[in-house]
Design an enzyme around this catalytic site. Structure first.
Site, PDB file in Angstrom:
ATOM      1  N   LYS A 229       0.853  -1.192   0.000  1.00 35.61           N
ATOM      2  CA  LYS A 229       0.000   0.000   0.000  1.00 35.61           C
ATOM      3  C   LYS A 229       0.884   1.235   0.000  1.00 35.61           C
ATOM      4  O   LYS A 229       1.678   1.446   0.910  1.00 35.61           O
ATOM      5  CB  LYS A 229      -0.926   0.057   1.214  1.00 35.61           C
ATOM      6  N   GLU A 305       9.346   0.813  11.227  1.00 33.01           N
ATOM      7  CA  GLU A 305      10.327   1.904  11.215  1.00 33.01           C
ATOM      8  C   GLU A 305       9.540   3.175  11.440  1.00 33.01           C
ATOM      9  O   GLU A 305       8.785   3.612  10.571  1.00 33.01           O
ATOM     10  CB  GLU A 305      11.099   1.922   9.896  1.00 33.01           C
ATOM     11  N   CYS A 339      12.695  11.055   9.091  1.00 30.54           N
ATOM     12  CA  CYS A 339      12.539  10.517  10.449  1.00 30.54           C
ATOM     13  C   CYS A 339      13.826  10.580  11.241  1.00 30.54           C
ATOM     14  O   CYS A 339      13.807  10.684  12.465  1.00 30.54           O
ATOM     15  CB  CYS A 339      12.036   9.082  10.390  1.00 30.54           C
ATOM     16  N   GLU A 436       8.195  15.185  17.246  1.00 32.51           N
ATOM     17  CA  GLU A 436       8.736  15.126  15.888  1.00 32.51           C
ATOM     18  C   GLU A 436       7.989  16.128  15.012  1.00 32.51           C
ATOM     19  O   GLU A 436       6.847  15.892  14.625  1.00 32.51           O
ATOM     20  CB  GLU A 436       8.591  13.715  15.323  1.00 32.51           C
TER      21      GLU A 436
END
Length: 538
Positions: A229, A305, A339, A436
């Site tokens: 996906k 992850e 990230c 973040e």
């Protein structure tokens, strides 16, 4: 759960070697600057450049064919430079996931891929890498158009890395083997490393093709079949690349791609009873949902992850000019949408003031504009949701009394561009130092002692990466062993070689991508014990 969060909205990571010396420094002192609400930058936004590529693939890929979604629905994917519709893409849902999983299951149980010799699988992947090289310009243009990243970055760094990754895994395909194991008694014991089966994979929007390679490469090399996906923000390049894979000789049903939203397509894939494994790159919050769905269905194994809030530590012996450039690159690369970004810049108190002034000046020289324009360092953020989120964090930093050195607002009046922003006098308890942000916002904190900065750097729920800048080997060794993160870069940052494993401690994920470690994600270990009659030796 919001659709965008499910597909990895606050996500992910990437690859490049030393962009800071290639085009990060290009055009830094251009005289084309202008003032935007008190912020000096070096590129004016003009009419968007028309990309030299066409959008040819917008359907789902199931069993080797491009098909419409079962519902007939489509969704728009946008040009982040303008917010305008780039293409309408087939919107897959649970029924389409069922069709794709059925095709992948048949291809695994009956089809030629897992039964093909490992050498032949290797040849298919090598032919695919050659086709990627042949179509690099088109793929890079499509990636930039759909994502907003600088075209030079996509063309010169990311696409060569993608083909290199597939060559790396092609090399592994015929080198996967088990062991013979000595046992107490007259037995022959061997271990077989077998493909796990149908792998469900969910990739993010920040590095669409790189994440495609990180996941598809090892899964195919080990003989699995796949239902992938793509992120709804960036579905286009995965479809293009998949077409090239079939041109290279991949059998039908081995790789299936369903474009769609998280609560429908993503949830259906994670909870599917006939999917044997899930790999996800995205936000930590979504990773928790993925793991829960996998556990509640057939207890399929999960690799994740996830998010990061990586420290970049500048020690007192640092060459300040080099440290400023590397810290700038560590944070601002890919519009800050990485990230592993060095998003907490810890600077020793003895060099703090000098560092802040030079970091501010470097950010003000950063060239922002249409990512198809030569020399551009920073394009738009991915979409309006990410754009507004970043601006909220900037407002939070101002309200918490961090010092706004530069930036702090949108750039221009069209699209999702944000001024490169630098905060100093940041404290550990501020949101901009804890969460973040995933945008071009550098936060600079002051430290005094090595033991102190280790404790503060580790005082986070994340543990994805860290950067250390020092000339002292003892200091480097102390920091690399003290920091709790999956990757530590010393006097470099964002080095993502195909062989280097990548993944996180704590809430930054489970398992590793790339290198030999990623092969383990897609293999089962089977022990075979055979009784021996009158063996000559044991």
């Amino acid at each position: 759960m919001a659709a965008r969060r499910f597909s990895g909205v606050i996500s992910r990571s990437l690859s490049l070697r030393s962009l800071s010396s290639s085009f990060v420094s290009q055009g830094n002192r251009s005289s084309l600057g202008r003032e935007v609400k008190g912020f000096s930058t070096t590129a004016a936004l003009e009419e968007p450049i028309t990309p030299p590529v066409r959008v040819n693939y917008t359907q789902l890929l199931i069993d080797g064919k491009f098909v419409d979604s079962a519902s007939g629905k489509t969704f728009p994917t946008l040009d982040p430079r303008t917010g305008e519709v780039l293409a309408n893409v087939a919107e897959g849902d649970a029924e389409d996931v069922n069709r794709a999983v059925a095709a992948a299951r048949k291809a695994f149980d009956e089809g030629p891929w897992p039964k093909m010799t490992a050498y032949e699988r290797s040849r298919v992947l090598l032919r695919f890498a050659d086709l990627l090289d042949k179509h690099t310009a088109d793929l890079a243009a499509l990636e930039t158009w759909n994502n907003g990243k600088p075209y030079e970055q996509a063309l010169k760094i990311e696409l060569p890395t993608v083909s290199r990754l597939f060559r790396y895994y092609a090399g592994w395909a015929d080198k996967i083997h088990g062991l013979t194991v000595p046992a107490d008694g007259p037995y022959h014991v061997q271990t077989l490393h077998e493909p796990i089966g149908v792998a469900g994979q969910i990739v993010p929007w920040n590095f669409p093709l790189l994440m495609f390679a990180w996941k598809v490469g090892p899964a195919l090399a080990t003989g699995n079949t796949i239902v992938l996906k793509s992120a709804e923000q960036t579905p286009l390049t995965a479809l293009y690349a998949a077409q090239l894979l079939h041109e290279a000789g991949l059998p039908p049903g081995v790789l299936n791609i369903v474009s769609g939203y998280g609560p429908t397509a993503g949830a259906a894939l994670a909870s599917h009873m006939d999917v044997d494994k899930i790999a996800f790159t995205g936000s930590t919050e979504t990773g928790k949902i993925i793991q829960e769905l996998a556990a509640k269905s057939n207890l399929k194994p999960v690799t994740l992850e996830l998010g990061g809030k990586s420290p970049f530590i500048v020690c007192e012996d640092a060459n300040i000019d080099r440290a400023v450039e590397l810290a700038h690159f560590a944070l601002f690369f890919n519009q800050g949408q990485c990230c592993a970004a060095g998003s907490r810049t810890f600077v020793h108190e003895s060099v703090y003031d000098e560092f802040v002034e030079k970091a501010k000046a470097r950010a003000q020289r950063r060239k922002v504009g249409d990512p198809f324009q030569k020399g551009i360092e920073q394009g738009p953020q991915i979409d309006s949701e990410q754009f507004e989120k970043i601006l909220r964090y900037i407002k939070s930093g101002i309200e918490s009394d961090a010092t706004l050195e530069c930036g702090g607002d949108r750039f221009g009046s069209k699209g999702y561009y944000i001024q490169p922003t630098v905060f100093s006098n940041v404290k550990d308890d501020m949101l901009i130092a804890q969460d973040e942000i995933f945008g071009p916002v550098q936060t600079i904190l002051k430290f005094k002692e090595v033991d102190e900065v280790i404790q503060r750097a580790n005082a986070t729920r994340y543990g994805l990466a860290s950067g250390v800048f020092t000339k002292n080997l003892d200091t480097a060794n102390t920091l690399t062993r003290g920091l709790r993160a999956g990757t530590i870069w010393v006097n470099c940052f964002d080095v993502f070689d195909a062989a280097i494993p990548f993944g996180g401690y704590k809430m930054s994920g489970i398992g590793r991508e790339k290198g030999i470690y990623s092969l383990h994600n897609y293999l089962q270990v089977k022990a075979v014990v055979t009784a021996l009659e009158n063996p000559a030796w044991l």
